[in-house]
Design a protein around this motif. Structure first.
Motif, PDB file in Angstrom:
ATOM      1  N   SER A 296      60.879  17.343 -30.613  1.00 30.75           N
ATOM      2  CA  SER A 296      61.233  16.054 -30.013  1.00 30.75           C
ATOM      3  C   SER A 296      62.707  15.904 -29.653  1.00 30.75           C
ATOM      4  CB  SER A 296      60.846  14.904 -30.959  1.00 30.75           C
ATOM      5  OG  SER A 296      59.486  14.948 -31.253  1.00 30.75           O
TER       6      SER A 296
ATOM      7  N   THR B 252      59.766  11.028 -37.380  1.00 22.75           N
ATOM      8  CA  THR B 252      59.678  11.871 -36.188  1.00 22.75           C
ATOM      9  C   THR B 252      59.805  11.031 -34.910  1.00 22.75           C
ATOM     10  OG1 THR B 252      58.325  13.572 -35.075  1.00 22.75           O
ATOM     11  CG2 THR B 252      57.126  11.787 -36.149  1.00 22.75           C
ATOM     12  N   GLU B 253      59.765  11.686 -33.754  1.00 23.68           N
ATOM     13  CA  GLU B 253      59.713  11.051 -32.439  1.00 23.68           C
ATOM     14  C   GLU B 253      60.855  10.055 -32.195  1.00 23.68           C
ATOM     15  OE1 GLU B 253      55.717   9.505 -32.771  1.00 23.68           O
ATOM     16  OE2 GLU B 253      54.849  11.365 -32.054  1.00 23.68           O
TER      17      GLU B 253
ATOM     18  N   ARG C  62      55.490   7.409 -31.171  1.00 22.33           N
ATOM     19  CA  ARG C  62      56.110   7.985 -29.975  1.00 22.33           C
ATOM     20  C   ARG C  62      56.681   6.912 -29.047  1.00 22.33           C
ATOM     21  NH1 ARG C  62      53.811  13.549 -27.172  1.00 22.33           N
ATOM     22  NH2 ARG C  62      55.807  14.237 -26.422  1.00 22.33           N
TER      23      ARG C  62
ATOM     24  N   ASP D 282      48.660   9.621 -24.826  1.00 19.72           N
ATOM     25  CA  ASP D 282      49.821  10.111 -25.566  1.00 19.72           C
ATOM     26  C   ASP D 282      51.036  10.110 -24.639  1.00 19.72           C
ATOM     27  OD1 ASP D 282      51.466  11.327 -27.437  1.00 19.72           O
ATOM     28  OD2 ASP D 282      50.422  13.249 -27.433  1.00 19.72           O
TER      29      ASP D 282
ATOM     30  N   THR E  49      49.581  11.378 -31.722  1.00 22.46           N
ATOM     31  CA  THR E  49      50.480  11.963 -30.726  1.00 22.46           C
ATOM     32  C   THR E  49      50.759  13.417 -31.096  1.00 22.46           C
ATOM     33  OG1 THR E  49      52.472  11.305 -31.927  1.00 22.46           O
ATOM     34  CG2 THR E  49      51.601   9.717 -30.347  1.00 22.46           C
ATOM     35  N   ARG E  50      51.055  14.223 -30.082  1.00 18.22           N
ATOM     36  CA  ARG E  50      51.313  15.642 -30.342  1.00 18.22           C
ATOM     37  C   ARG E  50      52.465  15.832 -31.318  1.00 18.22           C
ATOM     38  NH1 ARG E  50      48.792  19.203 -26.963  1.00 18.22           N
ATOM     39  NH2 ARG E  50      47.639  18.056 -25.388  1.00 18.22           N
ATOM     40  N   THR E  51      53.496  15.037 -31.141  1.00 12.52           N
ATOM     41  CA  THR E  51      54.690  15.229 -31.962  1.00 12.52           C
ATOM     42  C   THR E  51      54.486  14.735 -33.399  1.00 12.52           C
ATOM     43  OG1 THR E  51      55.474  13.456 -30.514  1.00 12.52           O
ATOM     44  CG2 THR E  51      56.568  15.538 -30.346  1.00 12.52           C
ATOM     45  N   TYR E  52      53.756  13.629 -33.569  1.00  9.50           N
ATOM     46  CA  TYR E  52      53.452  13.198 -34.938  1.00  9.50           C
ATOM     47  C   TYR E  52      52.561  14.244 -35.601  1.00  9.50           C
ATOM     48  CZ  TYR E  52      52.005  10.437 -38.946  1.00  9.50           C
ATOM     49  OH  TYR E  52      51.775  10.013 -40.224  1.00  9.50           O
TER      50      TYR E  52
END
Lengths: 444, 186
Positions: A248, A291-292, A345, A389, B126-129
């Motif tokens: 990310s 994250t994100e 996200r 997403d 989500t892909r990143t999570y």
């Protein structure tokens, strides 16, 4: 006379049909019934041979894709005025067009000049004119710039047509073999170009604020690492390759640092890499998943996803940068999302007043793109397919691009920030995913 | 005496299974399809005590696992562990298999081996999570092995999120197959 126009039109169609090889085709799935009617007359061309692009068709398509306009087809036009004296307002009023664009392209010493005029048909007067100069490879850019001007003149808002989109394609052959490719294309889906390809996953591309470089995650060495690549030259550099997560990457608005996720210290946390000093600062230290990240437009805080409260939700953390390039946190992170079991996200709108995010409601099965108003805490769903997403917001904040899965192939969707206009960008082959809407291209 | 015989018979069966397993891994070549030529040496081989898969023997020798050789063989071969939705919690079957892996990895035979644990998720979220969640799953396996004496610096966790599904379909059954951690021994 009309017959002649039809013949010309057919010729146009043949020519432009041959030059179109775009992988991304934008299909309008939900239009705007209050769209403003617009006519773009074919541009005149004095330069011998054949003009390699059809500027009027590019502008016409841009304005249609914005969702705010509907374009009068050429077959309905009574004449193709090339300049102001040839414009008969009464004809255009009869056709129901509210605005008209005319233009001319000329060639001198390999430099193309594209001039345009915009007319208010109802009031019967010209309201804008101007021009751009560039080489043959910049003809599309010049046309997109005219779309920007027309859009801004009529709506009062800045256009986002001179932009590009990064995205990843993945073609799965079998359980062992998938081809991944990072690409970018113009915002109208045209002119696809390859950035990087690999037989291992490519993820979370993002743009440098000046639009010259991309950062992304590649598993090409069997484990994730963050790379930075200059788009014009292809020169790439590995930014991080720590043990664990490297993902990310997101550029700060001033282009001087990159927020990212690393788990080198045992746990997924948000870190900031200062590009001038190469210093890496940890700005979230909770033992939960953090994250994100994304930046607030002022660069003084970040938003990120954390499951520290039991489910993934979006938090905001204030930051300050010390002179040696170290970032430190100020105060505690503040939770921004409360509705639903999954909010992740997040991407901040350019005005910093709302977030686009991936939302799953309490008891719901679908993951959808939603917009959270940070002043009122009101959450609004924009889309309604099964698995969505990676929202990414166009400069100006009026459109979002995102990915859709759950069907045969992964595809991209574009939705206006008010949710009224929806488009799909299916892939010719395999999945399309991980879109990132880039900044405006400067015409030099 | 009788018990010893049973054990011997069982080990022979396991050895036979193991040999059969090895043989079945490669495609038969023309040479292999030829009828076997019986030689004196081969008869000598038959008289030798049948041996267990050395890895199984190593686990038995550790004295840490109270299971039959067949069971140990099976647990050693179990390298994929499945998880519930949005969870990195291992179940009792996983612990049982990981005990055997830990016994092997700390044995004379296995203590030099490094391992990679891949973490995977289903496509929801989500892909990143999911990259972070996949890492959690890999870490759950790593932490358990470490608690059982496998040095953590021999273990690398690589999360692929849902980039590498076992089943690319969009259904509950595909999702439950895709939520997994996989041990890859180097």
């Amino acid at each position: 006379m009309r017959h002649l126009f039809k013949t010309c039109l057919l010729f146009y169609c043949l020519l432009w049909g041959m030059s179109a090889q775009a992988e991304l085709v934008i299909e309008v799935t939900q239009g705007n019934d209050q769209a403003v009617s617009m006519a773009v007359s074919p541009f005149s061309w004095t330069g011998g041979k054949v003009l390699p692009e059809d500027p009027a068709a590019i502008i016409d398509n841009d304005l249609k894709l914005s969702g705010l306009f509907k374009a009068l087809p050429r077959t309905s036009m009574l004449s193709f005025p090339a300049s102001e004296p040839e414009v008969y307002y009464r004809d255009w009023r009869l056709l129901g067009a509210s605005y008209l664009v005319t233009g001319q392209v000329t060639l001198r010493d390999k430099a193309y000049t594209m001039n345009y005029q915009l007319y208010d048909v109802v009031r019967g007067k010209r309201i804008a004119k101007g021009g751009f100069t560039g080489n043959s490879a910049q003809l599309r850019e010049m046309a997109h710039r005219i779309s920007d001007v027309v859009y801004e003149k009529i709506t009062g808002l800045k256009g986002d047509f001179s932009t590009r989109i990064l995205y990843v394609t993945a073609q799965r052959h079998d359980a062992e073999r998938t081809d991944y490719q990072l690409n970018y294309a113009d915002a109208d889906g045209k002119r696809n170009r390859k950035v990087f390809s690999s037989s291992e996953p490519i993820l979370s591309p993002s743009w440098s604020p000046d639009g010259t470089r991309a950062t992304y995650v590649s598993f090409e060495q069997g484990r994730p690492a963050i790379y930075m690549q200059e788009l014009a030259t292809g020169i790439r550099k590995k930014l991080t390759g720590f043990k664990g997560l490297n993902n990310s990457p997101v550029w700060a608005p001033n282009g001087k640092s990159i927020a990212m996720v690393l788990s080198k210290d045992g746990n997924p946390d948000i870190y900031i890499l200062d590009l001038a000093t190469n210093k890496i600062s940890n700005v979230s230290t909770h033992y939960a998943i953090d994250t994100e990240p994304d930046w607030m437009p002022d660069g003084n805080s970040i938003v990120f996803t954390s499951n520290r409260g039991g489910s993934p939700q979006v938090y905001q953390q204030e930051l300050s940068r010390k002179s040696d390039g170290e970032f430190i946190t100020t105060g505690k992170p503040r939770r921004l999302t409360f509705e639903g079991r999954f909010n992740a996200r997040a991407k901040v709108f350019p005005d910093g007043k709302s977030l686009a995010l991936v939302h799953k409601g309490e008891g719901a099965a679908d993951f959808n793109i939603a917009v959270l108003d940070l002043d009122t805490d009101r959450l609004r769903l924009l889309t309604s397919s099964r698995l969505e997403d990676s929202p990414s917001i166009a400069p100006g904040g009026r459109r979002l691009i995102y990915s859709v899965q759950g069907g045969k192939n992964g595809e991209l969707g574009i939705v206006s920030a008010d949710g009224r206009v929806k488009q799909r960008l299916p892939s010719a082959k395999g999945d399309v995913r991980e879109p990132a809407w880039g900044p405006a291209i400067e015409l030099r | 005496m009788q018990i010893a015989n049973v054990v011997k018979a069982a080990s022979m069966a396991v050895a036979a299974l193991w040999l059969a397993g090895c043989a079945s891994k490669k495609e038969p070549t023309t040479a292999e399809i030829q009828p076997p030529v019986v030689t004196v040496e081969e008869e000598v081989l038959v008289e030798v005590q049948p041996v267990l898969d050395p890895a199984v023997q190593a686990v038995i020798d550790s004295g840490r696992i109270d299971e039959s050789p067949e069971e140990i063989q099976e647990l050693l071969e179990k390298n994929t562990y499945f998880f519930p939705f949005d969870s990195a919690r291992l179940d009792n079957d996983a612990y049982k298999a990981l005990d055997v892996h830990a016994a092997y990895l700390t044995s004379d035979m296995g203590y030099m081996k490094n391992i990679v644990i891949q973490g995977h998720t289903d496509e929801r979220g989500t892909r990143t999570y999911n990259l972070a969640l996949g890492e959690r799953r890999g870490k759950a396996v790593m932490d358990y092995l470490a608690a059982k004496g496998v040095a953590a610096n021999r273990i690398e966790v690589i999360s692929f999120g849902f980039e590498k599904p076992l089943d690319p379909e969009h259904s509950e059954s595909a999702w439950s197959l895709n939520r997994r951690a996989v041990i890859v021994t180097e």
